[in-house]
Structure formats: C-alpha cells, structure tokens
Enzyme design. Structure first.
Site, PDB file in Angstrom:
ATOM      1  CD  GLU A  83      30.052  64.280  47.099  1.00 50.66           C
ATOM      2  OE1 GLU A  83      29.021  64.831  46.665  1.00 50.66           O
ATOM      3  OE2 GLU A  83      31.045  64.033  46.394  1.00 50.66           O
ATOM      4  CG  HIS A 102      29.701  58.760  49.399  1.00 47.63           C
ATOM      5  ND1 HIS A 102      29.953  58.020  48.270  1.00 47.63           N
ATOM      6  CD2 HIS A 102      30.611  59.766  49.393  1.00 47.63           C
ATOM      7  CE1 HIS A 102      30.961  58.573  47.606  1.00 47.63           C
ATOM      8  NE2 HIS A 102      31.387  59.623  48.269  1.00 47.63           N
ATOM      9  CG  HIS A 104      35.820  57.414  48.194  1.00 45.25           C
ATOM     10  ND1 HIS A 104      36.664  58.500  48.180  1.00 45.25           N
ATOM     11  CD2 HIS A 104      34.567  57.915  47.977  1.00 45.25           C
ATOM     12  CE1 HIS A 104      35.959  59.611  47.981  1.00 45.25           C
ATOM     13  NE2 HIS A 104      34.684  59.285  47.865  1.00 45.25           N
ATOM     14  CE1 TYR A 123      23.020  33.499  47.345  1.00 44.56           C
ATOM     15  CE2 TYR A 123      21.289  34.941  48.152  1.00 44.56           C
ATOM     16  CZ  TYR A 123      22.322  34.063  48.396  1.00 44.56           C
ATOM     17  OH  TYR A 123      22.668  33.772  49.686  1.00 44.56           O
ATOM     18  CG  HIS A 165      33.035  59.787  43.705  1.00 37.71           C
ATOM     19  ND1 HIS A 165      32.438  61.023  43.692  1.00 37.71           N
ATOM     20  CD2 HIS A 165      33.297  59.525  44.999  1.00 37.71           C
ATOM     21  CE1 HIS A 165      32.372  61.499  44.920  1.00 37.71           C
ATOM     22  NE2 HIS A 165      32.885  60.601  45.736  1.00 37.71           N
ATOM     23  CE1 TYR A 218      16.524  36.475  56.252  1.00 36.78           C
ATOM     24  CE2 TYR A 218      17.200  38.623  55.417  1.00 36.78           C
ATOM     25  CZ  TYR A 218      17.390  37.572  56.276  1.00 36.78           C
ATOM     26  OH  TYR A 218      18.428  37.598  57.158  1.00 36.78           O
TER      27      TYR A 218
HETATM   28 ZN   LIG Z   1      33.105  60.649  47.780  1.00 34.66          ZN
END
Ligand SMILES: [Zn+2]
Length: 220
Positions: A83, A102, A104, A123, A165, A218
């Site tokens: 990726e 990233h 899963h 929120y 994905h 914040y």
């Molecule tokens: Zn992936």
C-alpha cells in the site's frame, strides 16, 4: 513529542513506528500482517515492510521510500508495503499530515464491507475532523485507484473507511494517527451495537459544528 519532519529516518522515529506496530496488535487493530504504518521523512516516508508480522518488526526492517516508490533505505531483505501508493498519495495531498495508519480493524472493516459511512451518531465522530467518517468507493488493494480514493476522502477528514477493505487514519505524528485509528474502531463498534438495537439518533449539523469547534479549541 517532536512533530517535525525528520531527514534520514532517525532511530527515534523508527522506534516510534515500531512501538505503534506493537500497540496496533495489543489494541487488536491489526492481526497478522494486515495494515501498515508510515511516517513522513525528508524525501519520502518511513514505512513498514510487506508481509512481516507486527510482533516481529524491528527498527532496521522499516524502509525509507520516496513518494514515487523508489526505495531509498532498506536492509535489503524486505519488500515494500503493497500500500505504499496510498501512503504516498495522502502525504502528497496533505502537507499537514506526517503519519498514516492503515488497518483492517474488525468493526470499521465490517462497516466498510457494508459501504456504510459512520454518520454523526456520536460527538466523537468529530475527532476525524468532520460530521461523518466517509467510506471510499471500492478499488483493488495496492492500486493507484485505491490510493486516489483514499487521498480524495482524506482531503477533508483525518480518517476514512476503504470499501470492502479497512480504514485509514492520519495525524501530525504516528501516535496521533494511531490514537485516531483506535478511536475509529471504537466508534465503529459503538455504531454497530446501536444499529443492532435500533436506529441511532443522529446529531444535527449545529450540534456537530459545536463539537467540531470544541475539538479545535481542545487541540490548541
Ligand atoms: Zn489493507
């Protein structure tokens, strides 16, 4: 914690990425080898290698890769993350972002498989920088198409779901991006539970704008 872009990937930055990999496993955001983490460095990014279980990743295994995919620094034994294009496109489009996580993670991925964005049911959705957490169209993993979808979705948010994905979270540093990835998984879990019990009541635009303002305050 320094947020500056680092040149030749420093030992400190490598250690922080490895720590984030461990945390990703402990928090059950990633199992086996799925997902990847990158941090911006001068000339490109420091990124986790392909196909190495997170528990086994050591600082020297991380690779420095230019945003065009050229390997700049490696121990010579690792393959570049499948990726890398997604990480590169997002870093190109978001100069304020210095790290990408990233995963899963199970609940966020379940919603991504329904191609269901996370709406303003809580929120804390504002933690991702807007009134919802979008879900991209589907594209094959590792492709320019997927990288483009992610970069488009993250133009106005700090997290998005990738259809069928997983999830991507970004931040000013690795720790911030990882914390947001964990928050998105928590929100996805809560949203899934709420959907099982009934129809969640969504916050209004005015209520979400107030939450977004409070978050901005914040973070100052
Ligand atoms: Zn992936």
């Amino acid at each position: 914690m320094s947020t500056a872009v680092q040149g030749l990937a420093s030992r400190d930055l490598r250690a922080r990425v490895v720590a984030a990999c461990s945390r990703m496993v402990i928090d059950d955001l990633s199992r086996g080898t799925s997902g990847n983490i990158s941090a911006r460095v001068n000339g490109g990014m420091l990124i986790t290698p392909s196909g190495v279980p997170y528990a086994e990743i050591e600082p020297g295994m991380l690779m420095v890769v230019a945003l065009d995919g050229t390997v700049l620094d490696s121990d010579g034994r690792q393959r570049v993350s499948t990726e890398w294009r997604l990480h590169a496109r997002v870093l190109e489009r978001r100069p304020d972002v210095n790290a990408i996580v990233h995963t899963h993670s199970p609940c966020a991925t379940a919603l991504a498989c329904l191609r269901r964005p996370i709406p303003a049911f809580h929120y804390m959705v504002a933690a991702a920088g807007g009134a919802d957490i979008p879900c991209t169209p589907y594209a094959t993993f590792g492709t320019d198409e997927l990288a483009g979808h992610a970069a488009d979705a993250l133009a106005g948010r700090n997290a998005c779901l990738l259809a069928n994905h997983g999830v991507v979270a970004v931040g000013r540093d690795v720790e911030t991006a990882l914390a947001l990835a964990a928050e998105i998984e928590t929100l996805a879990h809560q949203y899934t539970l709420a959907l099982q019990a009934g129809e969640p009541v969504l916050l209004t635009t005015a209520q979400m704008n107030e939450a977004l303002r409070a978050f901005a305050e914040y973070r100052k």
